[in-house]
Design a protein around this motif. Structure first.
Motif, short mmCIF file in Angstrom:
data_model
loop_
_atom_site.label_atom_id
_atom_site.label_comp_id
_atom_site.label_asym_id
_atom_site.label_seq_id
_atom_site.Cartn_x
_atom_site.Cartn_y
_atom_site.Cartn_z
N GLY A 44 -87.92 12.94 -15.21
CA GLY A 44 -88.34 13.94 -14.89
C GLY A 44 -88.89 14.42 -13.43
N SER A 55 -83.76 6.62 -19.13
CA SER A 55 -83.11 7.21 -20.47
C SER A 55 -81.57 8.37 -19.64
CB SER A 55 -82.95 7.38 -21.75
OG SER A 55 -81.83 8.12 -22.53
N ILE A 114 -81.25 11.47 -22.84
CA ILE A 114 -82.69 12.27 -23.26
C ILE A 114 -82.76 12.67 -21.66
CG2 ILE A 114 -84.58 12.48 -23.55
CD1 ILE A 114 -84.41 9.41 -24.94
N GLU A 137 -90.34 26.06 -12.69
CA GLU A 137 -89.25 26.46 -11.40
C GLU A 137 -90.83 26.72 -10.39
OE1 GLU A 137 -86.36 29.30 -12.52
OE2 GLU A 137 -84.75 27.23 -12.46
N SER A 192 -82.34 3.54 -18.73
CA SER A 192 -82.04 2.31 -19.52
C SER A 192 -82.73 3.42 -21.63
CB SER A 192 -82.70 0.99 -19.85
OG SER A 192 -82.54 0.65 -21.38
N CYS A 213 -93.76 9.16 -18.69
CA CYS A 213 -93.63 10.42 -18.33
C CYS A 213 -92.65 10.74 -19.09
CB CYS A 213 -93.55 10.31 -16.73
SG CYS A 213 -94.93 9.69 -15.64
N GLY A 253 -92.46 12.46 -21.33
CA GLY A 253 -91.32 13.70 -21.81
C GLY A 253 -92.94 14.40 -23.08
N ALA A 274 -89.24 28.88 -25.97
CA ALA A 274 -89.40 29.52 -25.40
C ALA A 274 -88.08 29.44 -25.18
CB ALA A 274 -89.89 29.24 -23.41
N TRP A 277 -91.06 35.25 -17.70
CA TRP A 277 -91.13 35.20 -16.13
C TRP A 277 -90.06 35.67 -15.76
CZ3 TRP A 277 -90.48 30.77 -19.71
CH2 TRP A 277 -89.21 29.75 -18.33
N LEU A 310 -95.76 16.18 -19.43
CA LEU A 310 -95.47 16.76 -20.79
C LEU A 310 -95.92 15.66 -21.87
CD1 LEU A 310 -92.31 18.71 -20.51
CD2 LEU A 310 -94.70 19.52 -20.17
N PRO A 360 -96.86 27.97 -19.54
CA PRO A 360 -96.50 28.02 -18.47
C PRO A 360 -97.36 29.19 -17.81
CG PRO A 360 -94.50 28.61 -20.30
CD PRO A 360 -96.01 27.58 -20.57
N THR A 364 -99.49 26.19 -14.05
CA THR A 364 -99.84 24.55 -14.11
C THR A 364 -99.43 23.30 -13.89
OG1 THR A 364 -101.07 25.02 -15.85
CG2 THR A 364 -101.75 25.77 -13.72
C1 LIG Z 1 -90.99 26.73 -20.52
C2 LIG Z 1 -90.78 25.94 -20.41
C3 LIG Z 1 -91.82 26.78 -18.61
C4 LIG Z 1 -92.64 25.73 -17.96
N1 LIG Z 1 -92.72 26.07 -16.77
C5 LIG Z 1 -93.49 25.65 -15.49
C6 LIG Z 1 -94.11 26.17 -14.38
O1 LIG Z 1 -93.73 26.90 -13.61
N2 LIG Z 1 -94.40 25.17 -13.46
C7 LIG Z 1 -94.76 24.06 -14.02
O2 LIG Z 1 -95.81 23.46 -13.32
N3 LIG Z 1 -94.49 23.80 -14.79
C8 LIG Z 1 -93.89 23.99 -16.05
N4 LIG Z 1 -93.08 24.36 -17.13
C9 LIG Z 1 -93.32 22.05 -17.62
C10 LIG Z 1 -92.59 21.64 -16.21
O3 LIG Z 1 -91.60 21.68 -17.52
C11 LIG Z 1 -92.77 20.10 -16.73
O4 LIG Z 1 -94.70 19.99 -16.43
C12 LIG Z 1 -92.47 19.15 -15.87
O5 LIG Z 1 -90.52 19.38 -15.99
C13 LIG Z 1 -92.49 17.51 -15.84
O6 LIG Z 1 -91.98 16.98 -17.18
P1 LIG Z 1 -91.89 15.91 -17.94
O7 LIG Z 1 -91.53 14.57 -16.21
O8 LIG Z 1 -93.12 15.34 -17.90
O9 LIG Z 1 -90.37 15.50 -18.98
P2 LIG Z 1 -89.42 15.95 -18.29
O10 LIG Z 1 -88.59 16.36 -17.81
O11 LIG Z 1 -88.45 16.49 -20.28
O12 LIG Z 1 -89.13 14.62 -18.10
C14 LIG Z 1 -88.21 13.82 -19.64
C15 LIG Z 1 -87.70 12.49 -19.38
O13 LIG Z 1 -88.15 11.16 -19.66
C16 LIG Z 1 -87.14 10.52 -20.43
N5 LIG Z 1 -87.04 9.86 -21.81
C17 LIG Z 1 -87.71 10.53 -21.99
N6 LIG Z 1 -87.65 9.42 -23.33
C18 LIG Z 1 -87.52 8.13 -23.23
C19 LIG Z 1 -87.04 6.98 -23.79
N7 LIG Z 1 -86.87 6.33 -24.88
N8 LIG Z 1 -86.56 6.11 -23.02
C20 LIG Z 1 -86.10 6.40 -21.62
N9 LIG Z 1 -86.22 7.56 -21.10
C21 LIG Z 1 -87.04 8.76 -21.52
C22 LIG Z 1 -85.95 11.07 -20.08
O14 LIG Z 1 -84.73 10.54 -20.07
C23 LIG Z 1 -86.02 12.02 -18.66
O15 LIG Z 1 -86.01 11.43 -17.39
C24 LIG Z 1 -92.71 24.98 -17.70
C25 LIG Z 1 -92.24 23.81 -19.58
C26 LIG Z 1 -91.82 24.86 -20.14
C27 LIG Z 1 -91.77 24.37 -21.52
#
Ligand SMILES: Cc1cc2nc3c(=O)[nH]c(=O)nc-3n(C[C@H](O)[C@H](O)[C@H](O)COP(=O)(O)OP(=O)(O)OC[C@H]3O[C@@H](n4cnc5c(N)ncnc54)[C@H](O)[C@@H]3O)c2cc1C
Length: 499
Positions: free
Chosen positions: A12, A38, A41, A48, A182, A214, A216, A242, A268, A332, A339, A343
């Protein structure tokens, strides 16, 4: 020079940003960085809006706006308008600006006026009148001036999070980061509790010296494998879900995010160059997903339209430790403060950058783990307090959700208690924030804007005519100055089209 293998689990925004920050710092030190994700997932696919910190991220990596913004349908953001959080007359809407060098002339006058008004005199103390970014937002201007106007205004961005992820991935691959698809099902631990390797669903083994989780909200390593406790914020921040709906792009592109309070949360509105992102953040304790979707659709005039709505769950809080054994969680998986002020990516950046510092200072050992964890926890809690204040100080009475937020007995950190008490007594807020050393999470300007923007002043009917010494500035002089300055800026539409 160390020679280490790092695995980043998750592709992500957090995964790719972290991988790039680590590669930038360490790839020349023979670190091998592999990102695993993966394909089954999906990424969360929202998120945004940014703070100005994202600009620093791109600058450090030497990536020009002209390169990434177009590819991510991005626009400039000068701040956030908060609508209907307060019912106090004259304060039904306010703007939380990003700072500008042009504000310098008037910031102290704003602080002075807020203090005079808190003490009961009728002076202008609405933040919109004092900050240049509000002039930009009101006139849909981009925050970059013509080259002959040498004053900087901070800004953030709005962007398509899927496209940003894709862009960062391409950059990371070009920088030499390895990539593997994977699905990780488990991890094996060494006798000392460190992670030995990851095991995929199809029994592949992925070995590394250090693991970055990372993944999520799954928190595959930090939670499922290492069982690091979660510090829950939900008694302070009620929202846990949301619903998001895209609408066509705005003809006149705004340069602000809008956050409008609804019955059980807030909505938003984020302008991108090809569409508008909309969403409603709410609490399922007060409102069902169906009701939330209906309320958002009503807001957007889409009640009967065949437009897809995406429902999401979220968990607010943070890990007790973000760096535990040979694992660091970012994004996450490490926590989320909802959100409201966009931040999350700022925290991703901070976590990765501070980790680089502390890992290096500790000669790539866990020596500075405790300092690091304390530092990141303070960031989370400091930002949380600022966000909580939006809810705690709301004056809506229309639903149980808002009433319970205002009356929330679970409060609150000592830091917040002191801030509220200082404000209520008409004392110097900047000095209080400095004393607590919390202005590094949100600045005095942000705190002043929030507390005055919500209209936290004596009732307007009781205000007295100000004494001569309480009138420091003529409001029409600020307006005239900013109006002239604004002539040096193009509209967001014009600016992006010319690029
Ligand atoms: C409603 C909402 C609004 C938001 N608005 C904002 C905003 O305006 N500004 C802001 O800065 N942030 C915002 N955020 C937060 C932002 O979306 C996240 O911080 C950002 O997208 C990063 O997400 P992430 O990479 O941690 O997780 P994710 O995008 O969920 O990515 C997780 C990754 O892990 C992989 N994964 C998970 N488990 C496994 C496994 N077992 N094996 C292999 N791969 C795995 C998945 O395939 C994916 O690639 C918002 C969040 C929400 C819920």
């Amino acid at each position: 020079m160390p020679n280490k293998k790092i695995i980043v689990l998750g592709g992500g925004t957090a995964g790719w940003m972290s991988a790039l920050i680590f590669a930038h710092a360490w790839i020349k030190k023979e670190f091998e960085i592999t990102l695993i994700e993966s394909k089954d997932i999906p990424v969360i696919g929202v998120g945004e809006g940014s703070t100005p910190a994202l600009k620093t991220f791109f600058k450090k990596l030497n990536i020009a706006e002209s390169e990434w913004m177009g590819q991510c349908n991005a626009t400039y953001k000068t701040g956030i308008t908060f609508n209907n959080w307060s019912t106090k007359p004259g304060f039904e809407s306010y703007f939380h600006p990003f700072p500008s060098q042009l504000d310098d002339k008037f910031t102290s006058a704003f602080y002075f006026n807020t203090q005079v008004r808190r003490k009961g005199s009728d002076v202008v103390a609405h933040p919109n009148d004092f900050f240049f970014a509000h002039y930009l937002a009101k006139n849909n201007l981009a925050p970059i001036a013509d080259y002959n106007f040498p004053f900087e205004t901070e800004y953030g961005y709005h962007f398509d999070s899927h496209l940003l992820g894709q862009f960062l991935k391409n950059k990371a691959l070009a920088m030499g980061i390895k990539y593997q698809q994977s699905k990780i099902s488990s991890a094996e631990l060494k006798p000392d509790g460190n992670i030995k390797h990851l095991i995929s669903e199809d029994s592949q083994i992925f070995q590394a010296d250090f693991f970055i989780d990372c993944s999520g909200f799954n928190a595959t390593l930090i939670d499922k494998t290492l069982k690091v406790p979660f510090v829950d914020y939900s008694n302070l921040l009620f929202n846990n879900a949301a619903v998001a709906i895209s609408t066509p792009k705005q003809t006149i592109l705004k340069s602000e995010t809008t956050s409008s309070a609804l019955k059980n949360g807030w909505a938003w509105k984020i302008p991108l160059t090809n569409r508008t992102g909309n969403g409603y953040v709410y609490s399922t304790d007060f409102c069902s997903p169906d009701l939330a979707e209906t309320e958002l659709r009503l807001q957007l005039n889409l009640l009967d339209a065949d437009v897809e709505a995406k429902h999401l769950k979220m968990r607010v809080g943070r890990r007790e430790s973000h760096w535990y054994k040979n694992c660091l969680c970012i994004g996450l998986s490490q926590g989320f403060i909802e959100p409201l002020e966009a931040t999350a990516l700022f925290l991703v950046q901070q976590t990765a950058a501070i980790f680089v510092d502390e890992f290096e200072k500790g000669q790539f050992t866990p020596k500075n783990q405790i300092i690091f964890n304390a530092n990141i926890n303070q960031y989370f809690d400091g930002i949380r307090d600022y966000i909580v204040t939006h809810y705690k100080t709301n004056s809506r009475k229309d639903t149980q959700y808002w009433r319970e937020n205002a009356a929330n007995p679970h409060l609150i950190s000592d830091s917040l208690k002191n801030i509220y008490s200082c404000w209520g007594k008409g004392e110097n807020l900047t000095a209080q924030l400095n004393r607590q050393n919390v202005d590094k999470y949100y600045t005095s300007m942000s705190w002043h804007c929030l507390l005055s923007g919500m209209g936290l002043f004596p009732d307007s009917t009781t205000l007295q005519r100000p004494q001569p010494h309480e009138v420091q500035i003529r409001m029409d002089s600020i307006k005239a100055f900013y109006s002239r300055c604004a002539l040096n800026y193009k509209t967001q539409n014009e600016f992006l089209e010319k690029r």
